[in-house]
Scaffold this active site. Structure first.
Site, PDB file in Angstrom:
ATOM      1  N   LEU A 130     -98.398 -56.190 -87.730  1.00 19.96           N
ATOM      2  CA  LEU A 130     -98.018 -57.598 -87.619  1.00 19.96           C
ATOM      3  C   LEU A 130     -98.349 -58.155 -86.236  1.00 19.96           C
ATOM      4  CD1 LEU A 130     -96.588 -60.151 -88.686  1.00 19.96           C
ATOM      5  CD2 LEU A 130     -94.413 -59.133 -87.961  1.00 19.96           C
ATOM      6  N   ILE A 162     -99.042 -50.747 -82.687  1.00 23.87           N
ATOM      7  CA  ILE A 162     -98.793 -50.258 -84.042  1.00 23.87           C
ATOM      8  C   ILE A 162     -98.324 -48.800 -84.006  1.00 23.87           C
ATOM      9  CG2 ILE A 162     -99.732 -50.004 -86.355  1.00 23.87           C
ATOM     10  CD1 ILE A 162     -99.550 -52.933 -85.153  1.00 23.87           C
ATOM     11  N   THR A 163     -97.128 -48.585 -84.484  1.00 23.06           N
ATOM     12  CA  THR A 163     -96.509 -47.268 -84.458  1.00 23.06           C
ATOM     13  C   THR A 163     -97.161 -46.334 -85.475  1.00 23.06           C
ATOM     14  OG1 THR A 163     -94.419 -48.327 -83.860  1.00 23.06           O
ATOM     15  CG2 THR A 163     -94.306 -46.047 -84.581  1.00 23.06           C
ATOM     16  N   GLN A 343     -75.740 -40.324 -66.001  1.00 23.14           N
ATOM     17  CA  GLN A 343     -74.787 -40.380 -64.891  1.00 23.14           C
ATOM     18  C   GLN A 343     -73.785 -39.230 -64.950  1.00 23.14           C
ATOM     19  OE1 GLN A 343     -75.110 -42.659 -62.525  1.00 23.14           O
ATOM     20  NE2 GLN A 343     -73.346 -42.040 -61.293  1.00 23.14           N
ATOM     21  N   GLU A 370     -89.611 -54.344 -83.294  1.00 19.15           N
ATOM     22  CA  GLU A 370     -89.086 -55.069 -84.461  1.00 19.15           C
ATOM     23  C   GLU A 370     -88.295 -56.312 -84.045  1.00 19.15           C
ATOM     24  OE1 GLU A 370     -87.999 -53.390 -88.064  1.00 19.15           O
ATOM     25  OE2 GLU A 370     -88.956 -51.462 -87.691  1.00 19.15           O
TER      26      GLU A 370
END
Length: 387
Positions: A130, A162-163, A343, A370
């Site tokens: 997208l 794009i993953t 931490q 997203e």
């Protein structure tokens, strides 16, 4: 007084059994490789193989396409438990749902059978195209074009961020099909196959976190797409893409919850073992308060994600609000919890000898992809103002 069904506020035995099964796979076959996957920025093949073998790689695919038929909550539990061990690996089921959901929502039966079946069998991954370089949050400004040529479409342009690009065999790609049409109603959705001539990938992005999941550009140089690979009707692509995000933002919330849970678990174990001033540091009230706040906000995030998942399964009209809220809140919580975990471990937390620094780096992306959390707040505000 109305009667309340308190079972609505309890996870079913089936869902809890699923959690135990996924956690076992994640602990035994995914977690041992998580640090190596991160350090080498390589795809988590061990995780993929384990998820395929256990049918957790794309649990959302319906049974009629040889899938597991998991509901939205079950899919979130799978993603959450894998993310607890390795965020990069959790993007396997998450992105398989993201990439294939437009097909499930808008495709015809022939198209679903052709592409969902190999996905369910673990023969192919499914990614989602997208965003572009200049069309991130402003998706309607995309430049990628698909021009009709007889019974085919010719795709030209690019997609960014794009993953699992390059790993997946299938891609849902959004492109402008009517340049003169009304903004938002001139985009169509297509399925592109990795083997299509003219379809290539950019170099892998060098990232802060989720280094085991390849992120690359999709490049289309006059790629010919058969007409029957359009999902739905021409001009409906952007609406389909946004409907998809209403559902899949919930899965990013689940991923964030899983990352935060992994960090909290590590922190609790550490403070119970580490001694200073002659006693375990878990006995210091200041650290106890930190742990309490981490656990409290994490549990609130988990419950919001689960409620949103139930709304996703029912396709409730207020899903856009709850999907955005779940993703936004859970990712903010994940960033805070992982930072606090570093931490609590002190200098040890800042080293790669412990997983919390990786989890902190991985958590950051959940606030960005997203839809950034600023965009999520816009979505929520619009939904409120519509009421």
């Amino acid at each position: 007084m109305s009667t309340i069904d308190f079972d609505l506020f309890r996870i079913s035995e089936d869902h809890e059994a699923l959690r135990e099964a996924v956690r076992s796979v994640a602990d035994d076959k995914i977690a041992p490789y998580a640090a190596e996957v991160d350090a080498e920025s390589r795809f988590p093949q061990e995780a993929y193989d384990a998820l395929v073998a256990s049918d957790f790689h794309a649990p959302h695919v319906p049974e009629e396409y040889d899938g597991a038929g998991a509901d939205a909550l079950a899919t979130c539990i799978v993603i959450e438990e894998v993310a607890r061990a390795c965020a990069s690996s959790s993007l396997i089921p998450a992105v398989n749902k993201l990439g294939s959901l437009p097909l499930m929502l808008g495709g015809d039966e022939a198209l679903k059978a052709k592409y969902l079946t190999p996905l369910a069998r673990g023969e192919a991954g499914f990614s989602y195209g997208l965003s572009e370089r200049e069309a991130g949050s402003d998706t309607a400004s995309m430049k990628c074009r698909a021009v009709a040529d007889g019974d085919e479409w010719v795709l030209t342009g690019q997609k960014s961020w794009i993953t699992n690009a390059g790993f997946s065999e299938f891609y849902t790609v959004l492109a402008v099909t009517d340049p003169e049409g009304a903004r938002g109603s001139n985009v169509s959705a297509f399925i592109v196959e990795k083997s299509d001539e003219g379809f290539t990938f950019g170099a892998k992005e060098r990232k802060l976190g989720i280094k085991g999941s390849p992120t690359r550009e999709l490049i289309f140089d006059k790629v010919r797409i058969p007409g029957d690979r359009m999902i739905g009707e021409p001009g409906t692509g952007l609406k389909l893409a946004l409907r998809t995000l209403d559902h899949t933002r919930v899965t990013i919330g689940a991923q964030a919850v899983g990352i935060a849970q992994g960090a909290l678990d590590t922190a609790v174990d550490y403070v119970k073992e580490r001694s200073q001033f002659g006693r375990k540091i878990a006995e210091f009230q200041g650290l106890q308060f930190m742990l309490a706040d981490m656990a409290m906000t994490l549990e609130a995030a988990r419950q919001l994600v689960y409620v949103a998942a139930a709304k996703s399964e029912r396709n409730d009209p207020d899903l856009p609000f709850f999907g955005a809220a779940a993703k936004c809140y859970a990712s903010d919580v994940a960033m805070q919890v992982t930072t606090d975990a570093v931490q609590l471990l002190g200098g040890a937390g800042y080293t790669v000898d412990f997983p919390v620094e990786r989890m902190m780096r991985d958590a950051k992306i959940t606030q960005i992809y997203e839809g950034t959390n600023q965009v999520q707040r816009i979505v929520m505000a619009r939904q409120l103002l519509k009421r």
